[in-house]
Write an enzyme that holds these catalytic residues in place. Structure first.
Site, PDB file in Angstrom:
ATOM      1  N   HIS A 185      22.387  39.227  45.168  1.00 36.69           N
ATOM      2  CA  HIS A 185      22.572  38.880  46.576  1.00 36.69           C
ATOM      3  C   HIS A 185      21.862  37.581  46.923  1.00 36.69           C
ATOM      4  CE1 HIS A 185      24.505  42.648  47.177  1.00 36.69           C
ATOM      5  NE2 HIS A 185      23.443  43.358  46.900  1.00 36.69           N
ATOM      6  N   GLU A 425      45.007  36.931  32.986  1.00 34.35           N
ATOM      7  CA  GLU A 425      43.614  37.338  32.805  1.00 34.35           C
ATOM      8  C   GLU A 425      43.375  38.050  31.488  1.00 34.35           C
ATOM      9  OE1 GLU A 425      41.969  38.770  36.929  1.00 34.35           O
ATOM     10  OE2 GLU A 425      44.016  39.498  36.675  1.00 34.35           O
ATOM     11  N   ASP A 449      37.904  36.856  33.816  1.00 33.96           N
ATOM     12  CA  ASP A 449      38.304  38.002  32.994  1.00 33.96           C
ATOM     13  C   ASP A 449      38.923  37.557  31.673  1.00 33.96           C
ATOM     14  OD1 ASP A 449      37.476  40.388  34.185  1.00 33.96           O
ATOM     15  OD2 ASP A 449      39.075  40.318  35.670  1.00 33.96           O
ATOM     16  N   CYS A 496      42.265  29.770  38.880  1.00 26.90           N
ATOM     17  CA  CYS A 496      41.490  30.221  40.034  1.00 26.90           C
ATOM     18  C   CYS A 496      40.163  30.856  39.633  1.00 26.90           C
ATOM     19  CB  CYS A 496      42.300  31.198  40.891  1.00 26.90           C
ATOM     20  SG  CYS A 496      42.704  32.748  40.061  1.00 26.90           S
TER      21      CYS A 496
END
Length: 536
Positions: A185, A425, A449, A496
């Protein structure tokens, strides 16, 4: 002078006083001996915590965007987790006080999550710890709030999700934490705030507040009580970085064209329609990846077709005539939602996720596609299917889309044109991309991925970072194959994943003939400068 190292999560130079994150908690009260009273106190604390987290969520949405605020929605759901609540109740009935019961249960559940192999579930340990600590603080009458009297470099062992969101961001020059990861985070917040920060600075000593400090987010180094020579060198480095940022502004509004005339679209990856504003502020030419799963996370039930429709319409309206590519639901692996009631899997990264889940669950797939086709009545949209591994999967998805179009036509509901594409992917998808290209109108390579599956390496496992070669020749060969096969069939191909934002690969992707790069909004101007200055 003390010099140390850490893992950089955002580049830049910060110079200022150090201050260590501390919050003092009041002593745990002794149990009253009245189980009913203790239960009432605990339930009241849950309501207070729910109100606090709701307020923090709304603040985070405004200041950080909906995707970052999701960490608080996850915590709100944990306040209703029956296993957690039943464990607290059992301790109350055994005579423990509410504060001690909440603390002990939080520690027990946090340790259980931390021991799991799955990266997503392991990360939930911080959320459980954060929620239970909030309850304890409320039951103890609050705690002394941490304040920052002046801008500083904030040091910490680590920071919980809610602490991260509550930080006075205008007073923080940089973060340095002993723990954390590139996906923690605190790292996400650092990138959102565009401030230099380091995690995993395990050699960070105890530091007195006010100690002069420098953080070099380019080199992954920090300096305590720097000498004059180091200070002068870092000031020059900071000035050079500021000048580079000023120069990047010259590329705002400039066509993304290399010196040789190669044109490429430069789009943004976003997590919600609210993030469109950040994409446009950074001069993205559109959205190349709207992660629709963030419309499902942090909820207790599925979003309705109308909710999805309104979200897609909101994004489309904000973008005007700019491209909008929506990825269909990719729940599974590191993104989970309890209300899906998915069975536990030994290896969720290889389990029922992406297009597999949608093809197995038409009740989930139908509202998505109906919402997308209805939103396309405003203007043409694009949709892409994740985790494709076979031509048959694509054909089944296309047949389903045709069924949706017929349903809407029969109902007299307006709908529009949707360009259909697939995510590349899996190595399987790349290797059969010549056949897949006959079925769809575009490819978008998800390099995160694709790298994970090609190298058989869990990209969320921090212990394997030294083996994660994102520039591995096999990965780049699969990208090249995908682009070539797309062009052979007359369709476009973009990237992407994270590699799209890697400036060391930009010229290679131009040479491959990539038609589009979709990256985090903050990387758009940097990449445009790189492309415009390229000779490829």
């Amino acid at each position: 002078m003390f010099e140390g190292v850490g893992k950089p999560v955002f580049s830049g130079i910060a110079i200022g006083p150090a201050r260590t994150w501390r919050q003092e908690q009041a002593p745990l009260p002794e149990p009253s001996g009245d189980a009913a009273a203790e239960r009432q106190a605990f339930e009241a604390a849950c309501e207070t915590a729910r109100a606090q987290l709701t307020g923090l969520y709304e603040t985070a949405c405004r200041e950080l965007g909906e995707e970052q605020a999701m960490i608080l929605e996850v915590q709100l759901l944990m306040l209703d987790d029956q296993d957690f609540l039943e464990s607290v109740q059992a301790r109350l009935e055994a005579g423990e006080g509410a504060a001690r019961a909440a603390k002990a249960t939080g520690e027990e559940f946090s340790e259980a999550f931390a021991a799991l192999d799955d990266p997503y579930m392991k990360a939930r340990a911080a959320d459980v710890r954060d929620v239970s600590q909030r309850l304890v603080n409320i039951l103890c009458g609050g705690r002394q709030e941490f304040s920052l009297p002046e801008p500083c470099i904030l040091l910490a062992e680590d920071l919980t999700p809610s602490e991260t969101v509550q930080l006075p961001r205008d007073k923080i020059l940089a973060f340095v934490t002993r723990q954390g990861s590139a996906n923690s985070h605190i790292a996400i917040l650092a990138r959102t705030m565009n401030i230099p920060s380091l995690v995993q600075a395990r050699d960070l000593p105890d530091v007195e507040d006010g100690c002069p400090m420098i953080v070099d987010g380019f080199a992954g180094r920090y300096y305590l009580e720097p000498d004059g020579q180091t200070l002068s060198a870092m000031i020059r480095k900071a000035e050079e970085a500021a000048e580079r940022r000023r120069r990047l502004e010259a590329y705002r509004g400039v066509p993304t064209v290399s010196r040789s005339g190669r044109r490429i679209k430069l789009l943004a990856n976003i997590g919600s329609p609210d993030d469109v504003d950040a994409a446009l502020a950074q001069d993205a030419e559109g959205v190349g990846l709207l992660r629709s799963e963030f419309l499902y996370l942090g909820r207790s039930d599925f979003p309705t077709e109308e909710e999805l429709y309104e979200a897609y319409c909101q994004a489309a309206r904000k973008l005007g005539d700019r491209p909008l590519v929506i990825r269909t639901l990719d729940i599974g692996a590191d993104k989970q939602a309890d209300y899906f009631h998915l069975p536990a899997e030994e290896n969720p990264a290889l389990g029922c996720r992406g297009i597999r889940l949608c093809l197995c669950r038409e009740d989930i797939f139908r509202p998505q596609m109906r919402a997308i086709y209805r939103a396309a009545a405003l203007r043409p949209l694009s949709a892409m299917f994740p985790m494709i591994a076979s031509v048959e999967e694509v054909r089944r998805a296309k047949a389903f889309c045709q069924k949706i179009r017929q349903e809407l036509a029969d109902e007299g509901v307006p709908f529009g044109e949707v360009e259909l594409g697939v995510m590349i992917e899996t190595p399987a998808a790349a290797l059969i991309s010549a056949e897949l290209a006959k079925e769809v109108q575009f490819f978008s390579v998800g390099t995160n991925d694709l790298t994970q599956y090609t190298l058989a390496l869990d990209r969320q496992n921090a212990a394997l970072e030294e083996f994660l070669d994102t520039h591995h020749p096999a990965v780049l060969a699969l990208v090249r194959m995908t682009v070539e096969n797309a062009h052979a069939q007359g369709i476009w191909a973009g990237i992407c994943g994270e590699l799209g934002a890697d400036p060391t690969l930009t010229e290679l992707f131009l040479e491959m003939g990539c038609d589009e790069l979709s990256v985090s909004p903050g990387r758009v101007l940097e990449l445009r400068a790189k492309i415009c200055e390229s000779e490829v």
